[in-house]
Design a protein around this motif. Sequence first.
Motif, PDB file in Angstrom:
ATOM      1  N   ARG A 170       0.839  -1.212   0.000  1.00  0.00           N
ATOM      2  CA  ARG A 170       0.000   0.000   0.000  1.00  0.00           C
ATOM      3  C   ARG A 170       0.867   1.252   0.000  1.00  0.00           C
ATOM      4  O   ARG A 170       1.763   1.407   0.824  1.00  0.00           O
ATOM      5  N   LYS A 179      -6.824  -1.498   5.239  1.00  0.00           N
ATOM      6  CA  LYS A 179      -8.197  -1.972   5.172  1.00  0.00           C
ATOM      7  C   LYS A 179      -8.213  -3.491   5.259  1.00  0.00           C
ATOM      8  O   LYS A 179      -7.247  -4.157   4.888  1.00  0.00           O
ATOM      9  N   VAL A 185     -10.807  -1.910   0.321  1.00  0.00           N
ATOM     10  CA  VAL A 185      -9.610  -1.555  -0.441  1.00  0.00           C
ATOM     11  C   VAL A 185      -9.991  -0.898  -1.764  1.00  0.00           C
ATOM     12  O   VAL A 185      -9.441   0.147  -2.148  1.00  0.00           O
ATOM     13  N   GLU A 188     -11.331   2.602  -1.316  1.00  0.00           N
ATOM     14  CA  GLU A 188     -10.253   3.550  -1.051  1.00  0.00           C
ATOM     15  C   GLU A 188      -9.483   3.865  -2.334  1.00  0.00           C
ATOM     16  O   GLU A 188      -9.101   5.020  -2.585  1.00  0.00           O
ATOM     17  N   PHE A 202      -6.294  -0.228  -8.067  1.00  0.00           N
ATOM     18  CA  PHE A 202      -5.789  -1.488  -7.527  1.00  0.00           C
ATOM     19  C   PHE A 202      -5.032  -2.181  -8.648  1.00  0.00           C
ATOM     20  O   PHE A 202      -5.506  -2.215  -9.792  1.00  0.00           O
ATOM     21  N   TYR A 286      -2.478   0.606  -4.409  1.00  0.00           N
ATOM     22  CA  TYR A 286      -2.365  -0.805  -4.022  1.00  0.00           C
ATOM     23  C   TYR A 286      -1.718  -1.652  -5.118  1.00  0.00           C
ATOM     24  O   TYR A 286      -1.968  -1.462  -6.312  1.00  0.00           O
ATOM     25  N   PRO A 310      -6.475  -8.553   1.721  1.00  0.00           N
ATOM     26  CA  PRO A 310      -7.865  -8.295   2.116  1.00  0.00           C
ATOM     27  C   PRO A 310      -8.772  -9.470   1.770  1.00  0.00           C
ATOM     28  O   PRO A 310      -8.539 -10.188   0.796  1.00  0.00           O
TER      29      PRO A 310
END
Length: 438
Positions: A170, A179, A185, A188, A202, A286, A310
């Motif tokens: 991250r 998270k 995730v 965000e 991501f 991410y 996650p």
Amino acid sequence: MTGTTKPGAHFTRRTFTLGAVGAISALALTACGSGGAPAASSSAAATSAASSAPATTTSLTMWVDAERAPALKDIAAKFKAEKGIDVKLVVKDFAAVRDDFITQAPTGKGPDVLVGPHDWLGKLVQNGVVAPVQLGDKTKDFAESSIKAVTYDGQTYAVPYSIENVALIRNTELAPTAKKTLDEVLAEGKKAVGAGKAKFPFLVGLDPKQADPYHLYPFQTSMGAPVFAQNADGSYDASKLTMGNEGGQKFAQLLADLGDKGEKVLNSNITGDIAKEKFIAGESPYFVTGPWNVPDIEKKGIKFSIDALPTAGEDPAQPFIGVNGFFISAKSTNALAANEFVVNYLSQEAAQDALFSVGGRPPALTASFDKAASDPVVKAFGEIGANGVPMPAVPAMDAVWADWGATQLNLIKGKESDPAAAWTKMTANIEKKIAGGK
């Protein structure tokens, strides 16, 4: 290798997988031995026998990759100084080394010792080209997960030296807090994109031909769809392909929803190299990857954190772990010397420390890991890997990876109108191949 096998050699997780590479196993498709090769001597016996071996006539050949060769020079020199036995380090192309070893070992042209990932084990044992090793009391010096990974059908076949797996890296400037769920995730990540701080919410690098079951596996396990059932001792039961269950069908739908024709979180055009490039350019908060990419991230000055993977469902997100180790050829004419070198020298802290220094992957030897874990990155990957599962070493895995990856790619590209049906068809095809031993 840049990073555990990519499954077989089909995916490049690092490219040694994961990428191809994270995590391998005591799983057997058929009951098979080492082709009648003599079992390795015990540690003590090997030490005694090797000590009396004629130094003037004995030498060993070891196949290694370019990354690890420099780290092994000192321990090879120590072995020669103390035992009078020369170890010739021959650098080989990782992509072809497993099959070359299987072909050449029976002819006497192969090496005495081979470096490789544990998920090669099924094929190596099936072809009778590796011999068991007897670690004895040394077993307790290694991480339990690493020993399980190099154990096949009840026999230990390698001295492990590293454990690797993926985690969620991250960018803390783009996503300040960790998270726990994939939904959190992604929310965000989309927030960062919406604010103009990032271009991608991501990143997961995908193989353009076979997606990447290795990197995506934590989310599949979280949805309750592990690839195989596991026995009480943690080994796999290759006769029970469990990923075709309801959880697997839901995972298939998730891939389609997040893919090219959905939310575009998973992009079939973003390979592992492109994903790394975008992350180190600060274009995403991410990145799902392993320790092999951390040095480049650090060089770019990205402020980052290593987060647990996650969850996408109700179960923990378990990554594959990949274990690299040293195998002894069942066809070696210098078996006693090879055992002495592998069991009593490559298990030493000096050797395992040196391998860590060039690869950056958490050491399998506990003493070496404890020192390496003073680095918070190593510690974090180690803790996440402790909850992972070994990549299957079943001989049929080549076929499993191929069908698995191709179906994932079609789902991500939006080529399947009924994701659940496509997933069910995939698992049926895999089951047929496993049953046929292909």
